[in-house]
Design a protein around this motif. Structure first.
Motif, mmCIF file in Angstrom:
data_model
loop_
_atom_site.group_PDB
_atom_site.id
_atom_site.type_symbol
_atom_site.label_atom_id
_atom_site.label_comp_id
_atom_site.label_asym_id
_atom_site.label_seq_id
_atom_site.Cartn_x
_atom_site.Cartn_y
_atom_site.Cartn_z
ATOM 1 N N GLY A 128 48.004 26.135 40.299
ATOM 2 C CA GLY A 128 46.587 25.963 40.015
ATOM 3 C C GLY A 128 46.330 24.932 38.938
ATOM 4 O O GLY A 128 45.318 24.979 38.243
ATOM 5 N N THR A 163 43.440 30.465 39.238
ATOM 6 C CA THR A 163 42.086 30.926 39.520
ATOM 7 C C THR A 163 41.919 31.060 41.027
ATOM 8 O O THR A 163 42.597 30.399 41.805
ATOM 9 C CB THR A 163 41.040 29.941 38.971
ATOM 10 N N ASP A 170 38.956 30.526 42.266
ATOM 11 C CA ASP A 170 37.747 29.748 42.501
ATOM 12 C C ASP A 170 38.081 28.525 43.353
ATOM 13 O O ASP A 170 38.870 27.676 42.943
ATOM 14 C CB ASP A 170 37.166 29.310 41.158
ATOM 15 N N THR A 215 38.078 24.952 41.839
ATOM 16 C CA THR A 215 39.079 24.516 40.867
ATOM 17 C C THR A 215 39.649 23.156 41.263
ATOM 18 O O THR A 215 40.035 22.952 42.416
ATOM 19 C CB THR A 215 40.233 25.539 40.795
ATOM 20 N N PRO A 251 38.536 19.232 44.621
ATOM 21 C CA PRO A 251 38.781 20.666 44.457
ATOM 22 C C PRO A 251 39.612 21.242 45.592
ATOM 23 O O PRO A 251 39.768 20.630 46.656
ATOM 24 C CB PRO A 251 37.368 21.244 44.456
#
Length: 501
Positions: A83, A146, A148, A151, A171
């Motif tokens: 990540g 994460t 998300d 990210t 992302p």
């Protein structure tokens, strides 16, 4: 068009997770990556990338010295598993450009293959050598930092044709949605074996060419450097897909008449894909005639990943980049940037604007540039000019800044004139630009690499040739003869370098 389910979970590589969960299962033994005579199965990739991911998990942001090697692929996979945003560095970049990228992106580490000599612009960065050790004990794959999907996954720097390169923040969401949309369009599965020889510091070679097969659970065979013999070998030995840029397909087209083994190998391919620039229609036709297979084109940018493609179940029409991919909205606009071009007539030129989950987040540290790149209602201004055929196929005619020529009241795309010029037997390479003209506003200028330098085609000959194929107002008024056209690393013609003293 089949329905598309987009996976926005943090797990970009389900096959790696499966291989880790069952190291003795068939999935762990499937080929994943091969560079020359070095290769990794999914189990070996998991065992190699997972400890590296653990080492960079707290790094914040890392740079990757993106050579066409197994180490580069492992480093990027490790960063994505951790990540941590990765910044691929072009090994051919000069010191000043590298210095700008490092200063702008501020990585804490640079990852490189053992023994690689790095330039002085990277001297201040802590270095971490990538060790491909498949005998190391397996460790658990880390969960991304994460869940998300927004990210940042990669920060890819643009070519910087209008100033210092800008870092496009891509992302995880954009990578997942683009690769899944291409899987839908190309019927791309884990059974496919991709061959390519593209660099690994940009979208085409890295995201499509390495991460694409890994997301599908398939495999990729990288040639190290592009050679037609390598293409023939890999397609003859089970590869099903070929990715390339127009200069590569041009070399293939030139080689085919004297290489029946290459023609036979290409005929076996399930899919031949060209991108990064327009593939001349002349090369399309030469390859199709020799192999029975048609090259399909797709259209994308660093900031948008992929926008359109000819579908595997669609018509492979030369000179087009197909239709919008699932999830991507596309419109053409007038010069004001807001009025939509409604015509689907193959003639009316407009700027391509797109929006969808495939788009980047921002230009790193450049809020003004980010704001300028989007309309108020969220459309990204690509700067590319196109027309649409009645069935929705998109034909790109050039860049707004360099390829839109306003002559005699007409808006003319340089790309269609270049294709027409390439159909002339006396033309090996061609580029078209505009220059000021007191009467016409702009006149059309052709830059030609002649097939026979001792007997180049004349301006009248080329003007008549273009006028017969397109229209009289699209004929070149000036012709310059060159030994070669200026190109960048991806084979794109650098039109700003075309000047006549």
């Amino acid at each position: 068009m089949s329905p598309l389910s987009l996976d926005l979970s943090p797990d970009l590589f389900p096959a790696l997770t499966e291989a880790q969960a069952d190291p003795d299962g068939p999935g762990a033994h499937r080929p994943a990556l091969r560079f020359g005579d070095r290769s990794l199965t999914y189990g070996e990739l998991a065992a190699t990338a997972s400890p590296l991911a653990a080492r960079v998990a707290e790094a914040g942001r890392i740079a990757v010295w993106a050579t066409p090697t197994l180490e580069t692929a492992v480093a990027v996979v490790a960063a994505l598993l951790a990540g941590v945003p990765a910044v691929p560095l072009n090994p051919k970049s000069g010191e000043s450009e590298l210095g700008h990228i490092v200063s702008d992106s501020a990585p804490t580490l640079v990852l490189a293959a053992q023994g690689t000599q790095l330039p002085s612009a990277l001297a201040a960065l802590e270095r971490l050598d990538i060790d491909i050790d498949t005998s190391a004990p397996a460790t658990s794959l880390p969960s991304p930092g994460t869940s998300d999907p927004e990210t940042p996954a990669l920060i890819v720097y643009t070519s910087g044709t209008t100033g210092p390169p800008k870092g496009a923040v891509i992302p995880r969401r954009a990578i997942a949605t683009t690769l899944d949309a291409l899987a839908d369009a190309w019927q791309w599965t884990g059974d496919d074996v991709l061959v390519h020889g593209l660099p690994l510091f940009h979208v085409h070679g890295l995201i499509l060419g390495i991460l694409g097969p890994l997301r599908r659970g398939g495999s990729v065979r990288h040639l190290g450097r592009f050679e037609t013999a390598g293409v023939a070998r890999e397609l003859s030995e089970g590869a099903t897909m070929l990715f390339g840029v127009p200069t590569m397909y041009h070399r293939i087209a030139e080689t085919l008449p004297d290489d029946p083994a290459l023609a036979k190998a290409l005929a076996r391919a399930r899919l031949l894909v060209s991108g990064s620039a327009a593939l001349p229609v002349h090369d399309h036709e030469r390859i199709a005639q020799a192999t029975g297979r048609r090259v399909i084109e797709r259209y994308g940018m660093t900031e948008t990943l992929m926008n359109t493609s000819v579908r595997a179940d669609g018509e492979p029409r030369a000179g087009t980049v197909g239709v919008p991919l699932p999830g991507v909205e596309l419109r053409l606009t007038e010069e004001d940037g807001t009025t939509a071009v409604e015509a689907y007539d193959g003639e009316t030129v407009g700027e391509i604007q797109v929006r969808g989950p495939n788009l980047f987040t921002e230009y790193l540290n450049r809020p003004e540039a980010t704001a300028a790149a989007f309309t108020e209602d969220g459309w990204f201004r690509t700067g590319d000019m196109a027309v649409r055929d009645p069935d929705g196929y998109v034909r790109i005619v050039g860049r707004k800044a360099t390829d839109l020529i306003k002559s005699g009241g007409y808006k003319i795309g340089a790309g269609e004139i270049e294709n027409a010029l390439l159909e002339h037997p006396g033309v090996r390479e061609a580029a078209v630009t505009g220059e000021p003209d007191a009467d016409l506003g702009e006149r059309i200028v052709a830059w030609i690499v002649p097939a026979d330098p001792q007997s180049p085609p004349t301006v009248d000959e080329l003007a008549d040739h273009v006028a017969r194929r397109l229209a009289p107002h699209k004929r070149p008024r000036v012709v310059h003869h060159l030994d070669a056209l200026p190109r960048n690393d991806m084979g794109k013609i650098m039109k700003r370098a075309l000047t006549h003293d």
